[in-house]
Design an enzyme around this catalytic site. Sequence first.
Site, PDB file in Angstrom:
ATOM      1  CB  ILE A   4      -3.424  10.948   7.267  1.00  0.00           C
ATOM      2  CG1 ILE A   4      -3.387  10.719   8.787  1.00  0.00           C
ATOM      3  CG2 ILE A   4      -2.023  11.183   6.721  1.00  0.00           C
ATOM      4  CD1 ILE A   4      -2.659   9.460   9.221  1.00  0.00           C
ATOM      5  N   GLY A  41       0.774  -1.252   0.000  1.00  0.00           N
ATOM      6  CA  GLY A  41       0.000   0.000   0.000  1.00  0.00           C
ATOM      7  C   GLY A  41       0.795   1.286   0.000  1.00  0.00           C
ATOM      8  CE1 TYR A  51     -13.340   6.888   4.050  1.00  0.00           C
ATOM      9  CE2 TYR A  51     -14.641   5.287   5.258  1.00  0.00           C
ATOM     10  CZ  TYR A  51     -13.436   5.692   4.729  1.00  0.00           C
ATOM     11  OH  TYR A  51     -12.324   4.896   4.870  1.00  0.00           O
ATOM     12  CB  THR A  77      -2.882   9.718   1.793  1.00  0.00           C
ATOM     13  OG1 THR A  77      -4.261   9.368   1.921  1.00  0.00           O
ATOM     14  CG2 THR A  77      -2.213   9.613   3.143  1.00  0.00           C
ATOM     15  CB  ILE A 129      -4.703  -2.025  -0.157  1.00  0.00           C
ATOM     16  CG1 ILE A 129      -3.213  -2.046  -0.513  1.00  0.00           C
ATOM     17  CG2 ILE A 129      -5.579  -2.174  -1.394  1.00  0.00           C
ATOM     18  CD1 ILE A 129      -2.754  -3.309  -1.171  1.00  0.00           C
ATOM     19  CB  SER A 184       1.607   5.831   1.362  1.00  0.00           C
ATOM     20  OG  SER A 184       1.321   6.048   0.002  1.00  0.00           O
ATOM     21  CB  ILE A 185      -1.034   5.427   6.236  1.00  0.00           C
ATOM     22  CG1 ILE A 185      -1.899   6.698   6.300  1.00  0.00           C
ATOM     23  CG2 ILE A 185      -0.937   4.777   7.612  1.00  0.00           C
ATOM     24  CD1 ILE A 185      -3.351   6.456   6.672  1.00  0.00           C
ATOM     25  CE  LYS A 224     -10.717   1.870   5.050  1.00  0.00           C
ATOM     26  NZ  LYS A 224      -9.507   1.156   4.627  1.00  0.00           N
TER      27      LYS A 224
HETATM   28  P1  NAD Z   1      -2.594   5.965  -0.322  1.00  0.00           P
HETATM   29  O1  NAD Z   1      -3.308   6.444  -1.543  1.00  0.00           O
HETATM   30  O2  NAD Z   1      -1.230   6.446  -0.093  1.00  0.00           O
HETATM   31  O3  NAD Z   1      -2.604   4.372  -0.245  1.00  0.00           O
HETATM   32  C1  NAD Z   1      -3.632   3.592  -0.784  1.00  0.00           C
HETATM   33  C2  NAD Z   1      -2.939   2.433  -1.471  1.00  0.00           C
HETATM   34  O4  NAD Z   1      -3.904   1.500  -1.966  1.00  0.00           O
HETATM   35  C3  NAD Z   1      -2.094   2.877  -2.665  1.00  0.00           C
HETATM   36  O5  NAD Z   1      -0.768   2.440  -2.494  1.00  0.00           O
HETATM   37  C4  NAD Z   1      -2.738   2.176  -3.842  1.00  0.00           C
HETATM   38  O6  NAD Z   1      -1.811   1.802  -4.836  1.00  0.00           O
HETATM   39  C5  NAD Z   1      -3.340   0.969  -3.148  1.00  0.00           C
HETATM   40  N1  NAD Z   1      -4.347   0.308  -3.965  1.00  0.00           N
HETATM   41  C6  NAD Z   1      -5.576   0.771  -4.337  1.00  0.00           C
HETATM   42  N2  NAD Z   1      -6.168  -0.148  -5.149  1.00  0.00           N
HETATM   43  C7  NAD Z   1      -5.292  -1.193  -5.265  1.00  0.00           C
HETATM   44  C8  NAD Z   1      -5.318  -2.410  -5.974  1.00  0.00           C
HETATM   45  N3  NAD Z   1      -6.351  -2.778  -6.739  1.00  0.00           N
HETATM   46  N4  NAD Z   1      -4.251  -3.239  -5.877  1.00  0.00           N
HETATM   47  C9  NAD Z   1      -3.172  -2.894  -5.114  1.00  0.00           C
HETATM   48  N5  NAD Z   1      -3.098  -1.736  -4.433  1.00  0.00           N
HETATM   49  C10 NAD Z   1      -4.134  -0.900  -4.525  1.00  0.00           C
HETATM   50  O7  NAD Z   1      -3.565   6.380   0.892  1.00  0.00           O
HETATM   51  P2  NAD Z   1      -3.543   6.042   2.447  1.00  0.00           P
HETATM   52  O8  NAD Z   1      -4.430   7.061   3.044  1.00  0.00           O
HETATM   53  O9  NAD Z   1      -2.170   5.872   2.923  1.00  0.00           O
HETATM   54  O10 NAD Z   1      -4.342   4.657   2.493  1.00  0.00           O
HETATM   55  C11 NAD Z   1      -3.842   3.492   3.139  1.00  0.00           C
HETATM   56  C12 NAD Z   1      -4.936   2.860   3.974  1.00  0.00           C
HETATM   57  O11 NAD Z   1      -5.222   3.713   5.082  1.00  0.00           O
HETATM   58  C13 NAD Z   1      -6.256   2.653   3.240  1.00  0.00           C
HETATM   59  O12 NAD Z   1      -6.829   1.433   3.653  1.00  0.00           O
HETATM   60  C14 NAD Z   1      -7.094   3.817   3.754  1.00  0.00           C
HETATM   61  O13 NAD Z   1      -8.475   3.579   3.666  1.00  0.00           O
HETATM   62  C15 NAD Z   1      -6.621   3.839   5.182  1.00  0.00           C
HETATM   63  N6  NAD Z   1      -6.950   5.052   5.934  1.00  0.00           N
HETATM   64  C16 NAD Z   1      -6.619   6.279   5.433  1.00  0.00           C
HETATM   65  C17 NAD Z   1      -6.924   7.426   6.160  1.00  0.00           C
HETATM   66  C18 NAD Z   1      -6.588   8.790   5.622  1.00  0.00           C
HETATM   67  O14 NAD Z   1      -7.165   9.772   6.075  1.00  0.00           O
HETATM   68  N7  NAD Z   1      -5.663   8.930   4.694  1.00  0.00           N
HETATM   69  C19 NAD Z   1      -7.573   7.315   7.394  1.00  0.00           C
HETATM   70  C20 NAD Z   1      -7.881   6.040   7.882  1.00  0.00           C
HETATM   71  C21 NAD Z   1      -7.569   4.913   7.139  1.00  0.00           C
END
Ligand code: NAD
Length: 274
Positions: free
Chosen positions: A198, A19, A162, A200, A98, A25-26, A169
Amino acid sequence: MSEFPAGTLMDGKRGLIMGVANKNSIAWAIAQQLAAQGAELAFTFQGDKLERRVRPLAESVGSDFLLDCDVTDDDQMEATFKALEDRWGRIDFLVHAIAFAGKDQLDGSFVDQTTRDGFKSALDISAYSFVDAARRGSAIMNDGGAMVTLTYLGSERVVPNYNVMGVAKAALEASTRYIAADLGPRGIRVNAISAGPIKTLAAAGIGSGRHMFRFNKAASAMQDNTDPKGVAGAALYLLSDLGLSCTGEVHHVDGGFHMIGMPQEAPLRASLEE
Ligand code: NAD
């Protein structure tokens, strides 16, 4: 020098980070924290375009182990875990960060906007992919290993726009508990971190993002947005031996936003007037 606390908590441990898209990215914050504590890392990336961003990041933490993996592609999932087995034999941890839903699904009314295809794809990529990765990962994971996935409060409460991602989720969190129960007898712990918003790539896809960040800052207990370093620290705890006996949890790292019943008036008023 890494801005993440260094140490030896992950010495001798190897794992897969799924991811990372870029430096925001987180999963990248988590990777840096694990590397600073001695972990050896492999990374998946989604397609050639992202490889260009992920490879230099991986190299900066001493990893040349990158695998092209779209989680909707069974062959690529198979090849990813086979490559891990071929090179390392066993792994100790897995990070799943992801999620995806079409932009048209993340704006406006949930009941009107959510299509069958949009629903299927959000649930497939954002929830089923963890079940699939956990099955494949656990087959090559040492007993006593650990897994972490990333979730968000939109699973428990309604967050405007959302939408279907909140439903995905909720499925992801329920899957975390079922996987934790299945793998518990092997000492493999499986937890989710519920992070506050966050900035991203994924967050940019959600309608009214600006409002979300301002509101979260004003209404959280700490009156601040979530620091990815806090999420990375929680991941370190859950993936290292510090997290012994903790499994099936959804751990909130959101400045206390999730537990507030009514926000303080002054910061909220100021944020809405901004
Ligand atoms: P990000 O866009 O940096 O990461 C999302 C990742 O998912 C990317 O690397 C992307 O390539 C990957 N992805 C999407 N579809 C895919 C597929 N079909 N095959 C392989 N990889 C795929 O964003 P992020 O915010 O770092 O997201 C990481 C996780 O954290 C996610 O599950 C997101 O829901 C969760 N999250 C994010 C936040 C926020 O505010 N950013 C808050 C809570 C949870």
